[in-house]
Design a protein around this motif. Structure first.
Motif, short mmCIF file in Angstrom:
data_model
loop_
_atom_site.label_atom_id
_atom_site.label_comp_id
_atom_site.label_asym_id
_atom_site.label_seq_id
_atom_site.Cartn_x
_atom_site.Cartn_y
_atom_site.Cartn_z
N SER A 1 0.81 -1.22 0.00
CA SER A 1 0.00 0.00 0.00
C SER A 1 0.85 1.27 0.00
O SER A 1 0.53 2.24 -0.69
CB SER A 1 -0.92 -0.01 1.22
N HIS A 2 1.95 1.28 0.79
CA HIS A 2 2.80 2.47 0.84
C HIS A 2 4.16 2.21 0.20
O HIS A 2 5.13 2.92 0.45
CB HIS A 2 2.96 2.95 2.29
N ARG B 1 -12.77 4.49 -9.14
CA ARG B 1 -12.54 3.76 -7.89
C ARG B 1 -12.07 4.68 -6.76
O ARG B 1 -12.31 4.42 -5.59
CB ARG B 1 -11.49 2.66 -8.12
N ARG C 1 -14.73 8.79 1.56
CA ARG C 1 -13.34 8.38 1.48
C ARG C 1 -12.49 9.23 2.41
O ARG C 1 -12.81 10.39 2.70
CB ARG C 1 -12.83 8.55 0.04
N ARG D 1 -6.24 9.60 2.35
CA ARG D 1 -5.26 9.01 1.42
C ARG D 1 -5.59 9.34 -0.04
O ARG D 1 -4.70 9.56 -0.86
CB ARG D 1 -5.22 7.48 1.61
N MET D 2 -6.88 9.41 -0.33
CA MET D 2 -7.28 9.64 -1.73
C MET D 2 -6.99 11.07 -2.19
O MET D 2 -7.01 11.36 -3.39
CB MET D 2 -8.76 9.29 -1.95
N ASP E 1 2.07 8.41 -2.29
CA ASP E 1 2.35 8.48 -0.84
C ASP E 1 3.73 7.90 -0.50
O ASP E 1 4.25 8.14 0.59
CB ASP E 1 1.24 7.73 -0.08
N ARG F 1 -5.24 -4.66 14.65
CA ARG F 1 -6.59 -4.07 14.63
C ARG F 1 -7.63 -5.18 14.45
O ARG F 1 -7.54 -5.97 13.50
CB ARG F 1 -6.69 -3.08 13.46
N HIS G 1 -9.02 -6.93 10.95
CA HIS G 1 -8.02 -6.86 9.88
C HIS G 1 -7.23 -8.16 9.79
O HIS G 1 -7.31 -9.00 10.68
CB HIS G 1 -7.03 -5.73 10.19
N SER H 1 -4.04 -4.38 2.55
CA SER H 1 -4.79 -3.14 2.32
C SER H 1 -5.59 -3.18 1.02
O SER H 1 -5.14 -3.76 0.02
CB SER H 1 -3.80 -1.97 2.26
N ALA H 2 -6.73 -2.52 1.04
CA ALA H 2 -7.57 -2.44 -0.16
C ALA H 2 -6.94 -1.60 -1.27
O ALA H 2 -7.50 -1.50 -2.36
CB ALA H 2 -8.94 -1.88 0.19
N ARG H 3 -5.79 -1.03 -1.01
CA ARG H 3 -5.04 -0.33 -2.07
C ARG H 3 -4.82 -1.29 -3.26
O ARG H 3 -4.77 -0.86 -4.40
CB ARG H 3 -3.71 0.14 -1.49
N THR I 1 -6.78 -1.37 -6.67
CA THR I 1 -6.44 -0.48 -7.80
C THR I 1 -6.10 -1.32 -9.04
O THR I 1 -6.56 -1.03 -10.14
CB THR I 1 -5.20 0.39 -7.44
N THR J 1 -10.69 -0.46 10.19
CA THR J 1 -9.81 0.57 10.75
C THR J 1 -10.70 1.66 11.34
O THR J 1 -11.28 2.48 10.62
CB THR J 1 -8.89 1.15 9.66
N ARG K 1 -5.90 7.38 10.37
CA ARG K 1 -6.51 7.66 9.07
C ARG K 1 -7.36 6.47 8.61
O ARG K 1 -6.92 5.33 8.67
CB ARG K 1 -5.38 7.88 8.06
N ASP L 1 -11.20 5.45 6.00
CA ASP L 1 -12.39 5.90 5.25
C ASP L 1 -13.59 5.55 6.13
O ASP L 1 -13.68 4.43 6.63
CB ASP L 1 -12.54 5.13 3.93
C1 EPS Z 1 -6.83 1.09 3.68
C2 EPS Z 1 -6.52 2.22 4.45
C3 EPS Z 1 -6.41 3.57 3.83
C4 EPS Z 1 -7.25 3.60 2.56
C5 EPS Z 1 -6.75 2.46 1.69
C6 EPS Z 1 -7.17 1.17 2.26
O1 EPS Z 1 -5.10 3.86 3.42
P1 EPS Z 1 -4.00 4.52 4.39
O2 EPS Z 1 -3.62 3.42 5.34
O3 EPS Z 1 -2.84 4.89 3.50
O4 EPS Z 1 -4.64 5.69 5.03
O5 EPS Z 1 -7.17 4.85 1.95
O6 EPS Z 1 -7.28 2.56 0.40
C7 EPS Z 1 -6.43 2.95 -0.60
C8 EPS Z 1 -5.20 3.39 -0.39
C9 EPS Z 1 -7.04 2.85 -1.94
O7 EPS Z 1 -6.34 3.16 -2.93
O8 EPS Z 1 -8.20 2.45 -2.02
C10 EPS Z 1 -6.83 -0.25 4.28
O9 EPS Z 1 -6.38 -0.38 5.43
O10 EPS Z 1 -7.29 -1.22 3.64
#
Ligand code: EPS
Length: 388
Positions: free
Chosen positions: A9-10, A39, A45, A48-49, A80, A107, A110, A132-134, A137, A315, A337, A339
């Protein structure tokens, strides 16, 4: 046709390789970027978006606007990453750097704790980053390619949000796939009913104020699907089964149903089965579509109607009880952080998964070296089914 995705994700970027698509599918990069943007949107949201502006880079398999039949590689950079270079770098680091953003407090809800036990990770961030749902994408990027194949074969797919946090809209029976798409696309929560849209947004606002998260129900519909995709002859050949797996594989999805779905348990057989009719213009059709376009694991030519249920994002700003894996002490989990609702975004992902499974089924069933020949074969097959 198959694909894999990769990327944290990062981390620096997300990648996918798609293998087994025909040569000669016209591909527009703008259309892929448009899907990625869909998406990223949706009311509810988090922060992060605002950082990510997802755009695709193509590094193999497409030349001069058409697929080559060779593996297609797509890349989306994580903007990011510039804030995470030390934490997410691949070089070994010293003890001090190892502690930066280290996660020892799993958490609830999760993958953190179970993933840590399974892969013997000292830092649960190693789990978080990939679970992560990242990652979704890249599923949307893959589907954006598949969508261009389906469009050329006259198959169209749309998606909308039916329910968020108990606020439910109804969808008129006669609404076409195109109408659903237009209405959902113009709504910040992807709801086809403008009256309900406002109530959904209020529910999201209220949830955010209460430092909580909410889930919902999304629906995907597909029209123009030929009769006979999938097969009744073997358990793992049933296309509804494959779509079910694809939907439940989406982060936070807990269930799936087709047509009347779970409601079928409360209805008589005479209320559930779709009566068969025939006309010269349309061939065999059904008077209703309670079964959501499937009989015997095969498409029956009626629109596919599939719904998925998403649990609230785990989260939470609201603290929940958990245990620190270093000290075994109980603690209250809280985050920086999240959504408050990602149901509209997840709806686009559900649409993507249906698109991918339909493209796979088409490539399985028809000639798939040359897209030109595939198109001709699909046309002949549609004539055959019409005249059966
Ligand atoms: C996510 C946590 C958040 C969401 C992420 C999914 O990211 P962060 O930990 O960077 O704040 O924004 O979703 C995306 C990055 C995305 O592109 O949809 C999680 O924990 O699954």
């Amino acid at each position: 046709m198959r694909f894999v995705t990769a990327g944290e994700s990062h981390g620096p970027e997300l990648t996918t390789i798609i293998d087994g698509l025909p040569a000669g599918i016209p591909i527009s990069v703008d259309e892929i970027n448009h899907e990625l943007k869909r998406r990223q949107g949706g009311y509810g949201r988090g922060g992060r978006m605002l950082i990510e502006k997802d755009t695709v880079e193509i590094t193999s398999g497409i030349r001069h606007g058409k697929t080559l039949g060779s593996p297609i590689t797509l890349i989306v950079k994580n903007d990011d990453f510039k804030n995470w270079e030390t934490v997410m770098g691949h070089e070994p680091v010293d003890e001090r750097a190892k502690k930066m953003r280290r996660l020892s407090k799993p958490r609830p809800g999760h993958a953190d704790l179970v993933g840590g036990i399974k892969y013997e990770h000292d830092d649960l961030r190693n789990v978080l980053e990939r679970s992560s749902a990242r990652e979704t994408t890249m599923r949307v990027a893959v589907a954006a390619i598949c969508k261009q194949l389906l469009k050329e074969l006259d198959i169209e797919v749309a998606s909308h949000v039916l329910e968020i946090g108990g606020v439910r809209g109804e969808i008129p029976q006669e609404m076409t796939v195109q109408e659903i798409r237009e209405k959902a696309e113009n709504s910040s929560v992807r709801c086809v009913d403008p009256n309900i849209e406002e109530k959904m947004k209020e529910k999201i606002d209220e949830t955010k104020r209460e430092k909580n998260t909410i889930g919902g129900v999304v629906e995907v519909v597909a029209g123009g699907v030929p009769v006979g995709l999938g097969s009744y002859t073997q358990w793992d050949a049933k296309l509804d089964g494959k779509i079910a797996q694809a939907i439940v594989s989406i982060n936070a999805f807990k269930g799936v149903e087709f047509g009347v779905g779970f409601e079928a348990a409360r209805l008589y057989g005479s209320e559930v089965m779709d009566e068969i009719v025939w006309s010269k213009e349309k061939g065999y059709t059904r008077n209703s579509n309670h079964l959501g376009g499937f009989e015997g694991g095969m498409t029956n030519g009626m629109p596919i109607v599939v719904r998925g249920v998403m649990k609230p994002i785990p989260t939470l700003y609201k603290p929940l009880n958990s245990v620190d894996v270093d000290t075994k002490e109980p603690f209250k989990a809280s985050v920086e952080r999240s959504d408050s609702s990602a149901v509209p975004a997840a709806c686009v992902v559900a649409e993507a998964m249906v698109i991918i499974e339909l493209a796979k089924a088409m490539v399985d069933k028809f000639e798939s070296d040359s897209f030109n020949r595939m198109k001709n074969e699909v046309k002949r097959y549609r004539e055959y089914t019409l005249n059966f």
